[in-house]
Every structure is written in C-alpha cells, then in structure tokens.
Scaffold this motif. Structure first.
Motif, PDB file in Angstrom:
ATOM      1  N   ILE A  38       0.841  -1.199   0.000  1.00  0.00           N
ATOM      2  CA  ILE A  38       0.000   0.000   0.000  1.00  0.00           C
ATOM      3  C   ILE A  38       0.878   1.252   0.000  1.00  0.00           C
ATOM      4  O   ILE A  38       0.571   2.267  -0.636  1.00  0.00           O
ATOM      5  CB  ILE A  38      -0.951   0.003   1.209  1.00  0.00           C
ATOM      6  CG1 ILE A  38      -1.939  -1.174   1.117  1.00  0.00           C
ATOM      7  CG2 ILE A  38      -1.730   1.330   1.277  1.00  0.00           C
ATOM      8  CD1 ILE A  38      -2.851  -1.155  -0.093  1.00  0.00           C
ATOM      9  N   GLY A  39       2.021   1.169   0.705  1.00  0.00           N
ATOM     10  CA  GLY A  39       2.965   2.285   0.696  1.00  0.00           C
ATOM     11  C   GLY A  39       3.505   2.572  -0.691  1.00  0.00           C
ATOM     12  O   GLY A  39       3.703   3.739  -1.063  1.00  0.00           O
ATOM     13  N   PHE A  40       3.739   1.518  -1.489  1.00  0.00           N
ATOM     14  CA  PHE A  40       4.173   1.739  -2.877  1.00  0.00           C
ATOM     15  C   PHE A  40       3.133   2.569  -3.630  1.00  0.00           C
ATOM     16  O   PHE A  40       3.473   3.444  -4.430  1.00  0.00           O
ATOM     17  CB  PHE A  40       4.362   0.397  -3.600  1.00  0.00           C
ATOM     18  CG  PHE A  40       5.521  -0.424  -3.104  1.00  0.00           C
ATOM     19  CD1 PHE A  40       6.689   0.185  -2.663  1.00  0.00           C
ATOM     20  CD2 PHE A  40       5.450  -1.806  -3.090  1.00  0.00           C
ATOM     21  CE1 PHE A  40       7.763  -0.574  -2.215  1.00  0.00           C
ATOM     22  CE2 PHE A  40       6.515  -2.575  -2.646  1.00  0.00           C
ATOM     23  CZ  PHE A  40       7.685  -1.956  -2.202  1.00  0.00           C
ATOM     24  N   GLY A  41       1.861   2.270  -3.366  1.00  0.00           N
ATOM     25  CA  GLY A  41       0.796   3.043  -4.003  1.00  0.00           C
ATOM     26  C   GLY A  41       0.837   4.502  -3.589  1.00  0.00           C
ATOM     27  O   GLY A  41       0.618   5.405  -4.405  1.00  0.00           O
ATOM     28  N   ALA A 120       8.799   3.355   4.682  1.00  0.00           N
ATOM     29  CA  ALA A 120       9.049   4.782   4.852  1.00  0.00           C
ATOM     30  C   ALA A 120      10.505   5.037   5.235  1.00  0.00           C
ATOM     31  O   ALA A 120      11.147   5.968   4.726  1.00  0.00           O
ATOM     32  CB  ALA A 120       8.110   5.365   5.912  1.00  0.00           C
ATOM     33  N   VAL A 121      11.047   4.208   6.126  1.00  0.00           N
ATOM     34  CA  VAL A 121      12.451   4.352   6.531  1.00  0.00           C
ATOM     35  C   VAL A 121      13.374   4.134   5.340  1.00  0.00           C
ATOM     36  O   VAL A 121      14.306   4.920   5.092  1.00  0.00           O
ATOM     37  CB  VAL A 121      12.795   3.351   7.661  1.00  0.00           C
ATOM     38  CG1 VAL A 121      14.303   3.324   7.920  1.00  0.00           C
ATOM     39  CG2 VAL A 121      12.045   3.720   8.942  1.00  0.00           C
ATOM     40  N   LEU A 122      13.123   3.067   4.582  1.00  0.00           N
ATOM     41  CA  LEU A 122      13.961   2.774   3.416  1.00  0.00           C
ATOM     42  C   LEU A 122      13.861   3.878   2.367  1.00  0.00           C
ATOM     43  O   LEU A 122      14.861   4.272   1.759  1.00  0.00           O
ATOM     44  CB  LEU A 122      13.552   1.423   2.811  1.00  0.00           C
ATOM     45  CG  LEU A 122      13.846   0.191   3.666  1.00  0.00           C
ATOM     46  CD1 LEU A 122      13.243  -1.057   3.025  1.00  0.00           C
ATOM     47  CD2 LEU A 122      15.348   0.007   3.844  1.00  0.00           C
ATOM     48  N   PHE A 123      12.649   4.374   2.151  1.00  0.00           N
ATOM     49  CA  PHE A 123      12.439   5.433   1.159  1.00  0.00           C
ATOM     50  C   PHE A 123      13.156   6.712   1.581  1.00  0.00           C
ATOM     51  O   PHE A 123      13.757   7.412   0.756  1.00  0.00           O
ATOM     52  CB  PHE A 123      10.940   5.672   0.982  1.00  0.00           C
ATOM     53  CG  PHE A 123      10.584   6.549  -0.176  1.00  0.00           C
ATOM     54  CD1 PHE A 123      10.824   6.139  -1.483  1.00  0.00           C
ATOM     55  CD2 PHE A 123      10.000   7.794   0.021  1.00  0.00           C
ATOM     56  CE1 PHE A 123      10.494   6.947  -2.566  1.00  0.00           C
ATOM     57  CE2 PHE A 123       9.662   8.605  -1.051  1.00  0.00           C
ATOM     58  CZ  PHE A 123       9.918   8.179  -2.349  1.00  0.00           C
ATOM     59  N   LYS A 124      13.114   7.019   2.880  1.00  0.00           N
ATOM     60  CA  LYS A 124      13.815   8.200   3.407  1.00  0.00           C
ATOM     61  C   LYS A 124      15.329   8.015   3.225  1.00  0.00           C
ATOM     62  O   LYS A 124      16.038   8.948   2.798  1.00  0.00           O
ATOM     63  CB  LYS A 124      13.471   8.376   4.885  1.00  0.00           C
ATOM     64  CG  LYS A 124      14.300   9.420   5.637  1.00  0.00           C
ATOM     65  CD  LYS A 124      13.998  10.823   5.185  1.00  0.00           C
ATOM     66  CE  LYS A 124      14.523  11.866   6.167  1.00  0.00           C
ATOM     67  NZ  LYS A 124      15.930  11.737   6.515  1.00  0.00           N
ATOM     68  N   LEU A 125      15.847   6.821   3.541  1.00  0.00           N
ATOM     69  CA  LEU A 125      17.277   6.561   3.377  1.00  0.00           C
ATOM     70  C   LEU A 125      17.693   6.650   1.909  1.00  0.00           C
ATOM     71  O   LEU A 125      18.830   7.001   1.601  1.00  0.00           O
ATOM     72  CB  LEU A 125      17.622   5.171   3.931  1.00  0.00           C
ATOM     73  CG  LEU A 125      17.550   5.008   5.452  1.00  0.00           C
ATOM     74  CD1 LEU A 125      17.757   3.550   5.833  1.00  0.00           C
ATOM     75  CD2 LEU A 125      18.572   5.898   6.143  1.00  0.00           C
ATOM     76  N   GLY A 126      16.755   6.329   1.025  1.00  0.00           N
ATOM     77  CA  GLY A 126      17.034   6.396  -0.407  1.00  0.00           C
ATOM     78  C   GLY A 126      16.918   7.799  -0.982  1.00  0.00           C
ATOM     79  O   GLY A 126      17.038   7.976  -2.197  1.00  0.00           O
ATOM     80  N   GLY A 127      16.664   8.784  -0.144  1.00  0.00           N
ATOM     81  CA  GLY A 127      16.602  10.170  -0.610  1.00  0.00           C
ATOM     82  C   GLY A 127      15.226  10.789  -0.534  1.00  0.00           C
ATOM     83  O   GLY A 127      15.078  12.006  -0.607  1.00  0.00           O
ATOM     84  N   GLY A 128      14.191   9.962  -0.409  1.00  0.00           N
ATOM     85  CA  GLY A 128      12.836  10.494  -0.263  1.00  0.00           C
ATOM     86  C   GLY A 128      12.137  10.859  -1.549  1.00  0.00           C
ATOM     87  O   GLY A 128      10.969  11.258  -1.527  1.00  0.00           O
ATOM     88  N   GLY A 129      12.840  10.718  -2.682  1.00  0.00           N
ATOM     89  CA  GLY A 129      12.216  10.961  -3.968  1.00  0.00           C
ATOM     90  C   GLY A 129      11.524  12.309  -4.065  1.00  0.00           C
ATOM     91  O   GLY A 129      11.925  13.296  -3.427  1.00  0.00           O
ATOM     92  N   VAL A 130      10.464  12.368  -4.842  1.00  0.00           N
ATOM     93  CA  VAL A 130       9.697  13.605  -5.017  1.00  0.00           C
ATOM     94  C   VAL A 130       8.995  13.999  -3.722  1.00  0.00           C
ATOM     95  O   VAL A 130       8.862  15.179  -3.407  1.00  0.00           O
ATOM     96  CB  VAL A 130       8.668  13.419  -6.158  1.00  0.00           C
ATOM     97  CG1 VAL A 130       7.704  14.601  -6.208  1.00  0.00           C
ATOM     98  CG2 VAL A 130       9.378  13.258  -7.496  1.00  0.00           C
ATOM     99  N   LEU A 131       8.590  13.012  -2.921  1.00  0.00           N
ATOM    100  CA  LEU A 131       7.797  13.306  -1.727  1.00  0.00           C
ATOM    101  C   LEU A 131       8.554  14.159  -0.720  1.00  0.00           C
ATOM    102  O   LEU A 131       7.961  15.024  -0.056  1.00  0.00           O
ATOM    103  CB  LEU A 131       7.323  12.010  -1.061  1.00  0.00           C
ATOM    104  CG  LEU A 131       6.104  11.322  -1.692  1.00  0.00           C
ATOM    105  CD1 LEU A 131       6.423  10.777  -3.071  1.00  0.00           C
ATOM    106  CD2 LEU A 131       5.614  10.195  -0.804  1.00  0.00           C
ATOM    107  N   LEU A 132       9.846  13.916  -0.568  1.00  0.00           N
ATOM    108  CA  LEU A 132      10.657  14.730   0.333  1.00  0.00           C
ATOM    109  C   LEU A 132      11.577  15.675  -0.428  1.00  0.00           C
ATOM    110  O   LEU A 132      12.454  16.302   0.153  1.00  0.00           O
ATOM    111  CB  LEU A 132      11.477  13.824   1.268  1.00  0.00           C
ATOM    112  CG  LEU A 132      10.670  12.928   2.214  1.00  0.00           C
ATOM    113  CD1 LEU A 132      11.595  12.146   3.126  1.00  0.00           C
ATOM    114  CD2 LEU A 132       9.659  13.727   3.029  1.00  0.00           C
ATOM    115  N   GLY A 133      11.373  15.756  -1.744  1.00  0.00           N
ATOM    116  CA  GLY A 133      12.149  16.652  -2.588  1.00  0.00           C
ATOM    117  C   GLY A 133      11.311  17.823  -3.046  1.00  0.00           C
ATOM    118  O   GLY A 133      10.670  18.500  -2.235  1.00  0.00           O
TER     119      GLY A 133
END
Length: 274
Positions: A38-41, A120-133
C-alpha cells in the motif's frame, strides 16, 4: 444469489484465523508485506500528484493508486481493510469466533503498520524521492490536512473508503478472469482516492514518511494517532457493516424466503373435513 461469494470470503476469513494460530510470525510478515504494498501506491500517487495539473491531479492520483490493491490481491498479503470484511463474514457464517476476529484485526493492523513504517524508513534513506524533494510542499500539505480533520469527518471518510475498497475485493472474488479482476479493482479505488476518503494503511505510510522528514509543526505524532484511530474505526464499519453486513442480510433474507417457499410447497393441504 450471493451464496458462493459469501462462502468464499468467509472461508478466507477462517483460513486467515487458522494461519495466525498456526504460525503467527508468517501472518505478521504477510501483513507487513501488505503495508509496504500500500505504501508503494502512496509513493506513486504523491509522486505523480505533486506536479500534475490541479484540474486533473485527484483523478490521476486515484488512477495510479489502484496499483496498490492490485498488487495486494495478485501478489498475496494480509491487508487490514480486507480483513474488515473477511472476518465478519466468517463470524456470521460460524467459521470463526469473536476472539479470533479481534486477534486477526489487531495483529494484521500492527503488521501493516510495521511494513508501512519500514518502507518509509527505506524510502527516506534512499533520498525520499519527489515526496521529500521538490514535491514535499504538496505532500506535507496533504498530510497536515489529514491530521487536522475533525474526528467525525475522519470516521465518515473511513467508512466510505473501505466500503469502496471492500467492494473492489468483493467484485474481484466474483470472477476467475484475471483481466476482469484488474478492471474491477480499478474503479472503486480510483473513486475513493480521487474523492479524498481515508484509508488507515495508506495513512500509516504517509504519516511515517512525513514524521521522518523535515515536516512542519502542523504534523505531529499525536495528530497521526488521532487520524488513525478514527479512520480505522470507519474502515471497520465500511467493510464489516456496509459490505459484509449488507450482503449477509441479503443472503440470509433470500435463504429464509427460499426455505419458507419450499416448506409451503411440500406441506400437504389441510382437509376441510378434519
């Protein structure tokens, strides 16, 4: 009319309860996988929505988020919002008990949260993509709006959301054609996202990522918990009463009417002279 679908879904509820009893770790891992799916979505939804034309953004976000439930259904995992329908049907069918229902709901919810948080932790460690960019203003604004909504609105949105999600699952169970399943899953999910309804598992990922990122003061752990409590309760009502309860009442009423009609046909007429 609905006997086959109810039988299959209630059997799914029974099997979920049995799986939890036999191997709790496997069940929790399966639940964590669903939380991540669901997080991927969420990731694709907020990514495409960040820079979409405002006139079309909600529609586009709804269209892409449908991928999340499609993955859950086809890959296989344990999603809390689906359990909100499976377990009441299993209970009403006498295939499981109330304690079993509560155990499945609680551990599935916690497992979904674990998977959503890990992603969420992995995505944040990976840079956060557009969501945190460059899309972070839109992302944080969406999360803040969810957190600040009053309890009655969250509860109502949660009901409608899982009414639609469980309708998608219900319809998918009524066909064996995989292409049809994908098509049937798409429409209810697109509606709930585009209309802004609330899904507790999707919110688990969004809140986790927002709290891990450079969030504004309007986003807090307390606000996230406030949202999750009332949305979860609404999701339970949407799946357990609006879908499971609604179709069960129709099935039980039809079965009772059929039984009564059959009894009348087989009862010999009473003689007027007796």
């Amino acid at each position: 009319m609905y006997e086959e679908a109810i039988s299959r879904l209630s059997e799914s509820g029974r099997s979920k309860s049995s799986a939890l009893t036999a191997n709790p770790i496997s069940f929790i891992v399966g639940s964590a996988m669903a939380g991540a799916y669901i997080g991927f979505g969420d990731i694709i939804m907020f990514t495409v929505g960040a820079h979409a034309d405002p006139a079309w953004s909600h529609l586009v976000m709804g269209a892409v988020f449908a991928s999340a439930l499609t993955i859950v259904i086809f890959a296989g995992s344990e999603l809390f919002t689906g359990m909100a329908m499976y377990m009441p049907l299993a209970l009403l069918s006498g295939k499981t008990g109330l304690i079993d229902l509560l155990r499945v709901w609680i551990l599935c919810w916690l497992g979904n949260f674990a998977g959503a948080f890990l992603l969420a932790v992995l995505f944040k460690l990976g840079g956060g993509g557009v969501l945190l960019g460059d899309g972070s203003p839109a992302f944080f604004a969406a999360v803040a709006a969810k957190i600040s909504a009053p309890a009655h609105e969250l509860f109502a949105r949660g009901i409608i959301c899982n009414w639609l999600v469980c309708l998608a699952i219900w319809m998918a169970y009524r066909t064996e054609n995989d292409a049809a399943k994908v098509f049937l899953i798409f429409w209810p999910i697109m509606i709930f996202v585009a209309a802004g309804f609330e899904h507790c598992v999707a919110n688990m990922f969004a809140f986790s990522l927002a709290l891990l990122g450079p969030h504004p003061a309007t986003i807090s752990v307390y606000g996230a918990l406030h949202n999750l409590v009332f949305v979860t309760l609404g999701n339970i009502v949407g799946g357990g009463i609006m879908v499971a309860g609604g179709y069960w009442v129709q099935f039980a009423g039809t079965a009772q009417a059929t039984s009564t009609l059959a009894a009348r046909r087989t009862t010999p007429p009473v003689s007027r002279n007796s």
